[in-house]
Motif scaffolding. Sequence first.
Motif, PDB file in Angstrom:
ATOM      1  N   THR A 109      -6.665  -3.697   4.012  1.00 19.50           N
ATOM      2  CA  THR A 109      -7.375  -4.852   3.451  1.00 19.50           C
ATOM      3  C   THR A 109      -7.141  -4.954   1.949  1.00 19.50           C
ATOM      4  OG1 THR A 109      -9.056  -4.692   5.172  1.00 19.50           O
ATOM      5  CG2 THR A 109      -9.654  -5.915   3.176  1.00 19.50           C
ATOM      6  N   SER A 112      -3.481  -5.996   1.174  1.00 19.52           N
ATOM      7  CA  SER A 112      -3.252  -7.425   1.445  1.00 19.52           C
ATOM      8  C   SER A 112      -3.878  -8.306   0.373  1.00 19.52           C
ATOM      9  CB  SER A 112      -3.814  -7.805   2.810  1.00 19.52           C
ATOM     10  OG  SER A 112      -3.110  -7.144   3.827  1.00 19.52           O
ATOM     11  N   GLN A 113      -5.087  -7.953  -0.065  1.00 13.24           N
ATOM     12  CA  GLN A 113      -5.770  -8.738  -1.085  1.00 13.24           C
ATOM     13  C   GLN A 113      -5.013  -8.704  -2.411  1.00 13.24           C
ATOM     14  OE1 GLN A 113      -9.609  -6.876  -1.161  1.00 13.24           O
ATOM     15  NE2 GLN A 113     -10.468  -8.219   0.405  1.00 13.24           N
ATOM     16  N   VAL A 114      -4.544  -7.527  -2.795  1.00 18.34           N
ATOM     17  CA  VAL A 114      -3.910  -7.358  -4.100  1.00 18.34           C
ATOM     18  C   VAL A 114      -2.448  -7.815  -4.088  1.00 18.34           C
ATOM     19  CG1 VAL A 114      -3.198  -5.649  -5.835  1.00 18.34           C
ATOM     20  CG2 VAL A 114      -5.470  -5.513  -4.795  1.00 18.34           C
ATOM     21  N   GLU A 115      -1.712  -7.479  -3.041  1.00 10.95           N
ATOM     22  CA  GLU A 115      -0.273  -7.742  -3.004  1.00 10.95           C
ATOM     23  C   GLU A 115       0.088  -9.066  -2.344  1.00 10.95           C
ATOM     24  OE1 GLU A 115       2.288  -5.861  -4.402  1.00 10.95           O
ATOM     25  OE2 GLU A 115       0.597  -4.872  -5.365  1.00 10.95           O
ATOM     26  N   GLY A 116      -0.835  -9.633  -1.582  1.00  6.54           N
ATOM     27  CA  GLY A 116      -0.553 -10.905  -0.916  1.00  6.54           C
ATOM     28  C   GLY A 116       0.369 -10.775   0.287  1.00  6.54           C
ATOM     29  N   VAL A 117       0.545  -9.576   0.764  1.00  8.28           N
ATOM     30  CA  VAL A 117       1.366  -9.288   1.938  1.00  8.28           C
ATOM     31  C   VAL A 117       0.727  -8.094   2.651  1.00  8.28           C
ATOM     32  CG1 VAL A 117       2.940  -7.723   0.711  1.00  8.28           C
ATOM     33  CG2 VAL A 117       3.748  -8.936   2.723  1.00  8.28           C
ATOM     34  N   THR A 118       0.872  -8.047   3.969  1.00 10.72           N
ATOM     35  CA  THR A 118       0.272  -6.932   4.704  1.00 10.72           C
ATOM     36  C   THR A 118       1.051  -5.647   4.459  1.00 10.72           C
ATOM     37  OG1 THR A 118       1.590  -7.261   6.701  1.00 10.72           O
ATOM     38  CG2 THR A 118      -0.499  -8.496   6.545  1.00 10.72           C
ATOM     39  N   TYR A 122       5.189  -5.110   4.178  1.00 11.36           N
ATOM     40  CA  TYR A 122       5.772  -4.345   3.081  1.00 11.36           C
ATOM     41  C   TYR A 122       6.631  -3.212   3.641  1.00 11.36           C
ATOM     42  CZ  TYR A 122       6.289  -1.629  -1.164  1.00 11.36           C
ATOM     43  OH  TYR A 122       6.827  -0.939  -2.223  1.00 11.36           O
TER      44      TYR A 122
END
Length: 185
Positions: A109, A112-118, A122
């Motif tokens: 979670t 995903s929030q910080v990087e904008g990708v799961t 990645y």
Amino acid sequence: MKLYIKNMVCDRCIAAVRQTITARQLHLLSLQLGEAEIEETLSKAELEPLSHDLEQLGFELIDDRKSRLIEQVKNAIRKLVHQEADERTINLSTYLAQTLHHDYNTLSTLFSQVEGVTVEKYYIRQKVERVKELLVYDELSISEIAFQAGYSSVAHLSRQFKEVTGMTPSAFKGQHGHRKPLDKV
């Protein structure tokens, strides 16, 4: 004192960080991807010159807890991708949870929030970059590369490779494709 350093992705990065730290006459206790430990305890003001030197080389000192955790996830994934196929005995979620001592759902979670990708996307991108590297070396067949990279089949590798790059591994190999630095993936 532990220092968390963003964008350390290879042995040359480790060597550059080692040289930078020792040039500042700090006593290095340990150094690995994304993390250095020095004997001294430095204030924020005392860290500024080191931070500046590292930034000149493309690295960044990380000071907040979430950013450090994200960088640890990235480094753990990079390490996993470069392990030999027979060393990869557990799935990604278990590996990250055990390696980082955090619940996988929490890591996923936050990532995903910080990087904008799961985390999974990645991981796939990192695997594809590893496959590109192996294709450019031109020492293994695509079947051997699929096994080396941990794919269940050439078809699975080809499907993911095409999703990420827009071309098949064979087409990439024919072009001797262009790779991205790992910290840009």
